[in-house]
Structure formats: C-alpha cells, structure tokens
Design an enzyme around this catalytic site. Structure first.
Site, PDB file in Angstrom:
ATOM      1  CE  LYS A  92      -4.223  -1.808   0.187  1.00 26.09           C
ATOM      2  NZ  LYS A  92      -5.140  -1.671  -0.985  1.00 26.09           N
ATOM      3  CD  GLU A 114     -10.236   3.950   0.925  1.00 26.16           C
ATOM      4  OE1 GLU A 114     -10.109   5.178   0.763  1.00 26.16           O
ATOM      5  OE2 GLU A 114      -9.537   3.108   0.326  1.00 26.16           O
ATOM      6  CB  SER A 381      -0.330  -8.195  -1.412  1.00 28.54           C
ATOM      7  OG  SER A 381      -1.168  -9.042  -0.647  1.00 28.54           O
TER       8      SER A 381
END
Lengths: 400, 265
Positions: A92, A114, A381
């Site tokens: 991210k 969010e 990830s």
C-alpha cells in the site's frame, strides 16, 4: 522491454470506469487528473518518488524462490514477490507516497483515506507523518475490532482514526464516509483512495503507482530465470496489488494472470466478497464495474475473513481484463486461505496477510497442475502480523 | 412534465417562489410517503422529489442517509415505490420528480427503467451521481417521453462545465447551495455566485437545494432562484409515528410556503 497497459479512454477501461459522482467532486477530479498527468511526465516528480521508494520503502523488494512450498505443491517452481518486506509491511505504501507527493504539488493541506484491513490507513498515516500532513482515516467499526494493531499504528503516527458505525461497518461504509468528508472539504483536502477503485483518475493513478511491483518483478524474473513466469497470482479485493503486478505483464501473451477473490463461506449471497466471480456490472463508489448487488441495485452484504478483501466492488480495469479474457479470476474460501496462511508460515518462514493467503492457496493449486520447468509467481502483498490475533480466534486458539 | 411547468409558471405569475419538498420514499413508511404527497400537493407545492432509497448515498448527510437505511431495512423496494406513485398520481396535480442513484437506474435497465417511471406518472428525473460524459442514454430516454431531467450544478462547477450541464437539463436546473452534503447547516445558502452563472447559460427555472432548512433560507433562495428544495429538515420532521407523518409534514411545510409567498424575485 514491456509497456504499461493503455490509459483509460475518457476515463474508461473498455466500458468500465467513468465518474459517477455528485457534481461537487467533478472539479476536484479534473484538477487531480491534470495534476497527475503532468506529474507523471515531470522528471523531478518521478525522481523524488523513486528516491523515496528506494530509501524510505526499501525497494526493490526481494524476489525469491520458495523451495519447500514448491516441493509441497509438487509441480511448477513457486517464486515470491516480497511486498511484505516493503516499509509498513504491505504494497500500500507505493501508492500513498505517490499520492502524498501529488497532494503536496496540488497545495492540499489535509489528507483523508478509507481503510479496511488498516494497511492502507497505516501506509497513508506513514506518508503523512513523513511529510507533516494532517491525516484522517475512516475505518469500519468491525474492522477496528479485528485489526486493532493497525489502529494503534495509525494513531502512533499521528493520524486520527474515525470509526464508522453505519451499514455493514466495514470497508464499503468507510469509503462512503471518506467520500462524504471529501464532498464537504474538497478545496483543501486530498482523498487518497487505497485501491484501483473510485472515479477516474483514481483507478489509473493507483495502478500506475503500484506498477512498480510488476516492473521490478518482470526484470527480476528475467535476471534470475532468464525468462518470464508462466503464471502470476495475486489476491483481489479492490485489486491494487493485483493491478500493480499484472499491469507490466498484460502485454506478455505467454504470461497467465490469475486474480484471487475472497470466496468467504461459499458462493451463497452474503457469504463471500467475490464480485468478479459472482457479481454483475453496476455502479458503486463512482465507477461502473462488477459489483455484488441485489435486483434493485442495492449493494449486497459481503463476507470475508480478510478485512482487506471484504468489499462488494472491484477496480474497473479488472472488470475489463475479465471481460477481455486477459486475466482469470477465481475465488478461495476462508478455510482454504486460513490453511494457506499456516502453510506459508510453516514451509517458508513467511507469515502472509490473510488477504495474500488467498493467493497462496490458488497458486499452490495452479502449480500442482503444472510442470517442474514452469514458474508461478505469487505477489506476497502483505505480511500477516496484523492478522495473528484474528487468526488465533478463527483457529479456535486462545491467546494464553 | 406539463403539470410541473404549469405550477412553476403559476407561482412565477403570482410573483412568488416555488417550493419543491423532498421525501425519502418509505420513510417512515410507504403509506406515509403517499399520504404526504397528497397533503403537500393540497398545500400548493410545485413539485415533490421522491428519493429512492439507496444503500450507499454518498452525497447525503446523516439524516437522509439514515432515512434511506431505515426504508431499505423495512423492505421498501423500487417496485413498491413505482406502484405507490402510479396509485397516487391521479389524485395529485403537482410535479413528481424521481431522485434515483445511478446504481438503481443501471440495474433496472437504464432506458427501460426511465420508461417505467414515466408510465407510473413521474414528470422528471434527477440522477445525482450521473456521469455527465456518459449521459446520452438517459438524456435520450427522458426526451423520448417528454420528461424533465435536472442535473446538478455545484459551487465548484466551472463555467464550461455549467454550460455542458445546462445543455443536458430539461425542465429545470438543480443548483447546490453549497459544496457539501444534504442536511441542515448553520451556513446561509450560497446562491449569489452559482445562480447568476446558471442564468447566463439557460432560461430554465433554477431550483436550489442542499442545506435549505428554515423559512429564512427559503427567502434567501427565492430572491435569486425560482424554487427552493427542502429535504433533510422535512425528512427529520416526518420521523416517528408513520400514521401522522403527513400532519407533521404539513406543519413543517406551511411556514416554508409562507416564505415563498412573501418575497418575489
């Protein structure tokens, strides 16, 4: 040499995407699109981002063989792209640093986001702390409960975490609240969407910022193996890690791409979060894409053990890749993911995020049906530290 | 659309502003919605906006969002709303405007859905999250049936954007009184910038909504625009016992209509 997949045309990937938002946001989206397209071509912007990714995030992330998982599967060689080793423990951060640099360029003085699992919230809080920007993160109350560690991490870095108690109290509702905040604060606030979802230009911009994963992976595979992988596997919630690793391979016809959705408890309505597997095209959070909804177009309830995949929509480019037949999408259940979570820990010494665990399961299944001279790459990830308490609960283990 | 235009023209000829109240269909019940439509029509409102409840209304503040959530939880469906409007249409003369999220329009087949709304007696359509760059299908469908179509203009809209939006509007233009959500606000409506910018582009009547909650707000709006839209404050007033919701609506709307009458533009 590879080229990125094409930019959307008029904000659309095929027929998917668009800007289904109240008029109040259109000027901000126009401003964002212009700023992003200019920044993308500006060497000082790309150099600053590349420097941060190297020195602050620790890129390039490793690309390594998984010998014992390969042996366990008994088929193709399994390799891992280690986004879990990026700073903050997930992919991210690639996106949030890019968007924070962009927000600074646009003169925005406040950041909102969010988050579902909290990884995007943590990555946003991190980038904001690094640049001294005030940050507010919207998070569903159910996710605040099951991802308590990440809530503390965000607060530690100075972010305000706003608990959302409306609707299903998960990622969808957190996204609604973030959009509402943006509606009323759009002049000075930049909204960092955490996935390849939302109105144009977010799906394009987030894909581009995450494409560093696939660009590195492609070069690393060529260097380590002398060839491209046969299959690349990634989990898909909104789909940012998948879009990031897939995009540089989309033009390579020999590379199979497999996206793995959250199959939850099974294919029944409300039991999963797999819009590409079980949904229909519809409009949610500003774009046309596959979505889980009822016959009236009301967004359906979803379920996944993984907070980061617990979302009824998916990025419009994934919908386009699905309909174009370029990417295969499948679903993996909670139980299968939980098993893969333990498997990667035991066999490779890597605790993956519950989101990633979905991809691990599908990759092992795919590898088993392939030859030993073939190669499967898993996009790891994120790391699973944030999930250990929830995993203990799901496995029926006490904390003592 | 004739009914609605007629009432707007009557108000204009009488030197008063028009009122367009907003109701969330099914809040507090579908029967209360119908009774309130009849009551407000009798009071002389120009048109009533019927909000189709949606699971993820991102432009709505807490009052309307909660009313939509309750309406959906109590089982309000698109079919039930369309049936209720078909039943009540012969009994009322005001305009009836469907306010529907794009997700619902898309799911029900786009043009087919608009045809069904028209057949039930709706005069006009508002799709608050329509993609203006992808509006041909909706524009054509409303035009084929002579329906009105109001697109939103925001304080953040550029002059070029206002031109593109007003060209697609039929019947009236919906101007947002602020860049934000629906719902009561202490801030006065911001109409002095947006309304003249719209007037420069179109002769269509202009209705102003978002944050209009008091007679004083209504007076400010109709000094500049043709109609005031009152939503959240009315929805909140109707909360509670469904059988008497229309009476609470009447008590709430009375002073708003008075405010329309005392000031001519």
């Amino acid at each position: 040499m590879t080229s990125a997949p094409p930019d959307p045309v008029h904000g659309r990937f095929g027929r998917f995407g668009g800007r289904y938002v109240p008029e109040t946001l259109v000027a901000a989206l126009d401003e964002l699109e212009a700023a992003y397209l200019a920044a993308r071509e500006d060497p000082s912007f790309t150099a600053e981002l590349a420097g941060l990714l190297r020195d602050f995030v620790g890129r390039p992330t490793a690309f390594c063989h998984a010998p014992r998982l390969t042996e366990h599967a008994g088929g193709a060689q399994i390799w891992l792209k280690r986004e879990d080793l990026a700073h903050t423990g997930a992919h991210k951060i690639n996106n949030t640093l890019g968007q924070v640099l962009l927000a600074r360029r646009m003169g925005k003085s406040r950041i909102i986001a969010e988050t579902g699992a909290g990884q995007h919230g943590v990555a946003t809080a991190t980038a904001c702390a690094r640049f001294g920007l005030p940050c507010e993160v919207y998070m569903g109350a159910e996710d605040v409960r099951r991802q308590a560690l990440n809530v503390f991490r965000m607060r530690l870095m100075g972010a305000r975490v706003n608990e959302v108690t409306s609707g299903s109290r998960t990622l969808k509702d957190a996204t609604n609240e973030a959009m509402r905040d943006w509606m009323g604060s759009v002049g000075r606030t930049h909204y960092i969407i955490g996935s390849v979802v939302g109105p144009h230009p977010f799906p394009l911009m987030v894909r581009d910022f995450q494409s560093v994963i696939g660009t590195e992976c492609r070069a690393q595979a060529l260097a380590a193996l002398g060839r491209l992988p046969d299959v690349v596997v990634a989990c898909v919630g909104g789909g940012s890690n998948a879009a990031g690793i897939f995009a540089p391979f989309v033009g390579d016809a020999s590379v199979g791409l497999l996206g793995v959705e959250a199959g939850g408890r099974g294919p029944g309505a409300g039991d999963h979060a797999a819009p590409l597997s079980h949904g229909t095209p519809g409009v949610l959070h500003g774009s046309l894409s596959y979505v889980l909804q009822d016959g009236d177009g009301q967004t359906a309830d979803v379920h996944s053990c993984s907070a980061g995949l617990d979302y009824p929509g998916v990025g419009p480019e994934h919908s386009h890749w699905k309909d174009a037949g370029r990417v295969c999408y499948t679903a993996v259940t909670d139980a299968q993911a939980l098993e893969a979570f333990q498997l990667l820990a035991r066999l490779e010494g890597i605790i993956p995020a519950l989101e990633t665990s979905h991809a691990v399961h599908a990759a092992v299944t795919a590898a088993r049906a392939m030859r030993p001279d073939q190669v499967v790459v898993i996009n790891v990830s994120g790391r699973g530290d944030k999930d250990v308490v929830e995993a203990m609960r799901l496995l029926g283990l006490s904390q003592s | 659309m004739q009914r609605m235009m007629q009432r707007l023209q009557q108000d204009r000829a009488a030197g008063r502003g028009s009122l367009m109240p907003f109701l969330t269909a099914g809040s507090p019940s579908i029967e209360a919605t119908v009774a309130t439509i009849v009551t407000l029509d009798g009071l002389g409102v120009a048109a009533i906006e019927i909000g189709f409840p949606f699971s993820d209304p991102i432009a709505d503040g807490p009052v309307i969002a909660a009313s939509m959530d309750r309406a959906l939880r109590s089982g309000t469906t698109v079919a039930a709303i369309v049936d209720a409007i078909r039943d009540v249409r012969p009994r009322v003369g005001c305009g009836l405007i469907a306010m529907v999220s794009m997700s619902i329009v898309h799911r029900h087949g786009g043009a087919e859905f608009i045809a069904a709304l028209h057949d039930a007696g709706f005069d006009a359509l508002i799709v608050p999250d329509m993609d203006v760059d992808d509006a041909d299908l909706i524009t054509q469908a409303v035009e084929q049936r002579g329906m009105g179509l109001a697109l939103l203009v925001a304080p953040t809209s550029s002059p070029e954007r206002i031109r593109a939006i007003t060209r697609r509007c039929r019947g009236f233009v919906y101007a947002l009184a602020r860049a934000g959500l629906t719902g009561a606000s202490d801030a006065p409506p911001d109409v002095e910038g947006t309304v003249p910018a719209i007037r420069a582009e179109t002769e269509l009547p202009i209705a102003v909504g978002f944050g209009i909650s008091t007679p004083a707000h209504v007076r400010m709006v109709i000094q500049h625009a043709d109609a005031a839209i009152v939503g959240s404050a009315l929805v909140r007033a109707m909360d509670g016992e469904p059988d008497s919701a229309h009476e609470r609506a009447q008590a709430f709307i009375g002073p708003m209509l008075e405010a329309c009458r005392v000031t001519a533009r």
